[in-house]
Design a protein around this motif. Sequence first.
Motif, mmCIF file in Angstrom:
data_model
loop_
_atom_site.group_PDB
_atom_site.id
_atom_site.type_symbol
_atom_site.label_atom_id
_atom_site.label_comp_id
_atom_site.label_asym_id
_atom_site.label_seq_id
_atom_site.Cartn_x
_atom_site.Cartn_y
_atom_site.Cartn_z
ATOM 1 N N ILE A 1 0.869 -1.174 0.000
ATOM 2 C CA ILE A 1 0.000 0.000 0.000
ATOM 3 C C ILE A 1 0.906 1.224 0.000
ATOM 4 N N PHE A 2 0.794 2.054 -1.026
ATOM 5 C CA PHE A 2 1.606 3.270 -1.049
ATOM 6 C C PHE A 2 0.899 4.392 -1.787
ATOM 7 N N ARG A 3 1.417 5.597 -1.566
ATOM 8 C CA ARG A 3 0.930 6.793 -2.235
ATOM 9 C C ARG A 3 2.138 7.606 -2.696
ATOM 10 N N ASP A 4 2.030 8.209 -3.870
ATOM 11 C CA ASP A 4 3.044 9.154 -4.332
ATOM 12 C C ASP A 4 2.502 10.554 -4.091
ATOM 13 N N ILE A 5 3.263 11.327 -3.332
ATOM 14 C CA ILE A 5 2.836 12.669 -2.934
ATOM 15 C C ILE A 5 3.844 13.676 -3.445
ATOM 16 N N GLU A 6 3.348 14.757 -4.024
ATOM 17 C CA GLU A 6 4.216 15.837 -4.485
ATOM 18 C C GLU A 6 4.118 17.006 -3.521
ATOM 19 N N VAL A 7 5.290 17.524 -3.138
ATOM 20 C CA VAL A 7 5.394 18.633 -2.196
ATOM 21 C C VAL A 7 6.378 19.642 -2.779
ATOM 22 N N LYS A 8 6.054 20.933 -2.658
ATOM 23 C CA LYS A 8 6.966 21.956 -3.183
ATOM 24 C C LYS A 8 8.253 21.998 -2.377
ATOM 25 N N GLU A 9 9.328 22.298 -3.048
ATOM 26 C CA GLU A 9 10.646 22.376 -2.419
ATOM 27 C C GLU A 9 10.677 23.429 -1.314
ATOM 28 N N LYS A 10 9.834 24.469 -1.422
ATOM 29 C CA LYS A 10 9.787 25.530 -0.415
ATOM 30 C C LYS A 10 8.963 25.138 0.806
ATOM 31 N N GLN A 11 8.331 23.967 0.761
ATOM 32 C CA GLN A 11 7.508 23.520 1.879
ATOM 33 C C GLN A 11 8.349 22.688 2.850
ATOM 34 N N THR A 12 7.751 22.402 4.013
ATOM 35 C CA THR A 12 8.482 21.728 5.088
ATOM 36 C C THR A 12 7.959 20.298 5.284
ATOM 37 N N LEU A 13 8.596 19.585 6.211
ATOM 38 C CA LEU A 13 8.130 18.251 6.568
ATOM 39 C C LEU A 13 6.714 18.306 7.138
ATOM 40 N N TRP A 14 6.340 19.441 7.728
ATOM 41 C CA TRP A 14 4.983 19.606 8.230
ATOM 42 C C TRP A 14 3.981 19.504 7.079
ATOM 43 N N ASN A 15 4.309 20.085 5.924
ATOM 44 C CA ASN A 15 3.435 19.997 4.752
ATOM 45 C C ASN A 15 3.352 18.553 4.244
ATOM 46 N N LEU A 16 4.482 17.852 4.258
ATOM 47 C CA LEU A 16 4.480 16.441 3.860
ATOM 48 C C LEU A 16 3.620 15.632 4.834
ATOM 49 N N HIS A 17 3.728 15.930 6.113
ATOM 50 C CA HIS A 17 2.905 15.297 7.145
ATOM 51 C C HIS A 17 1.420 15.463 6.813
ATOM 52 N N LEU A 18 1.013 16.685 6.425
ATOM 53 C CA LEU A 18 -0.388 16.928 6.047
ATOM 54 C C LEU A 18 -0.759 16.135 4.799
ATOM 55 N N GLY A 19 0.172 16.044 3.849
ATOM 56 C CA GLY A 19 -0.072 15.275 2.630
ATOM 57 C C GLY A 19 -0.259 13.790 2.916
ATOM 58 N N ILE A 20 0.535 13.258 3.835
ATOM 59 C CA ILE A 20 0.419 11.840 4.206
ATOM 60 C C ILE A 20 -0.911 11.593 4.912
ATOM 61 N N LYS A 21 -1.284 12.482 5.838
ATOM 62 C CA LYS A 21 -2.571 12.348 6.534
ATOM 63 C C LYS A 21 -3.721 12.315 5.542
ATOM 64 N N SER A 22 -3.684 13.200 4.570
ATOM 65 C CA SER A 22 -4.745 13.277 3.578
ATOM 66 C C SER A 22 -4.736 12.045 2.667
ATOM 67 N N TYR B 1 12.920 22.096 5.885
ATOM 68 C CA TYR B 1 12.428 22.185 4.511
ATOM 69 C C TYR B 1 12.744 20.898 3.759
ATOM 70 N N LEU B 2 11.975 20.623 2.699
ATOM 71 C CA LEU B 2 12.126 19.378 1.954
ATOM 72 C C LEU B 2 13.568 19.098 1.512
ATOM 73 N N PRO B 3 14.314 20.088 1.003
ATOM 74 C CA PRO B 3 15.694 19.784 0.604
ATOM 75 C C PRO B 3 16.591 19.349 1.776
ATOM 76 N N GLU B 4 16.247 19.727 3.002
ATOM 77 C CA GLU B 4 17.020 19.285 4.167
ATOM 78 C C GLU B 4 16.674 17.840 4.532
ATOM 79 N N GLY B 5 15.407 17.484 4.426
ATOM 80 C CA GLY B 5 14.973 16.126 4.746
ATOM 81 C C GLY B 5 15.320 15.128 3.657
#
Length: 194
Positions: free
Chosen positions: A15-36, A79-83
Amino acid sequence: MVYKIRVILDAKETIFRDIEVKEKQTLWNLHLGIKSAFNLPGEELSSFYFSDDEWNEGKAVPLEDMSDDGDGEIMSDIYLPEGFPAVGQKMRFQYGFIELWEFFCELLEIVDEKPAVNYPITVYRFGNVPLKAPSKTGSSNGKSKSSATPFLDDDFGDFDADFKETSFDDEDDDFNDDEEEDGYNDVFEEDDED
């Protein structure tokens, strides 16, 4: 630029999902994307963990600061480039406390940003998400399918054979419960009330 991240649920099924997140966004935004993307319930505590190629947990990046001095890094600081500094970089993600959802996140590619898209966005879905967090054994009810196995082992012998060989005849068949045995003359004294 946009980071395309594959998020795999730690479950027996794929079970997986491919999620796109902007480079200017943070891990918090990815967290919201995963929840959704996985329809995760509630507002549970969660953490990302830096990982090596074998998914071993490294430094934690929690949703909220739990440090004693109050100056620990949290998801909204990274930010995404750091993670995910390079394609193939991996992080682990845990969501929840009592029901723990565990995920493996890997940067698949960095693509151009599309105009008029609200990121993060789920761009690909594979597999059905269970209603409850899968346990470490891969079942979705929190219990192992083989949880009764130890009781089915032959360690206790053959109970049926043991009981068939045993006679349950009353050893006291000659005893009359209504008769009073010698030596047991209980005398009850009444209190004298004046």
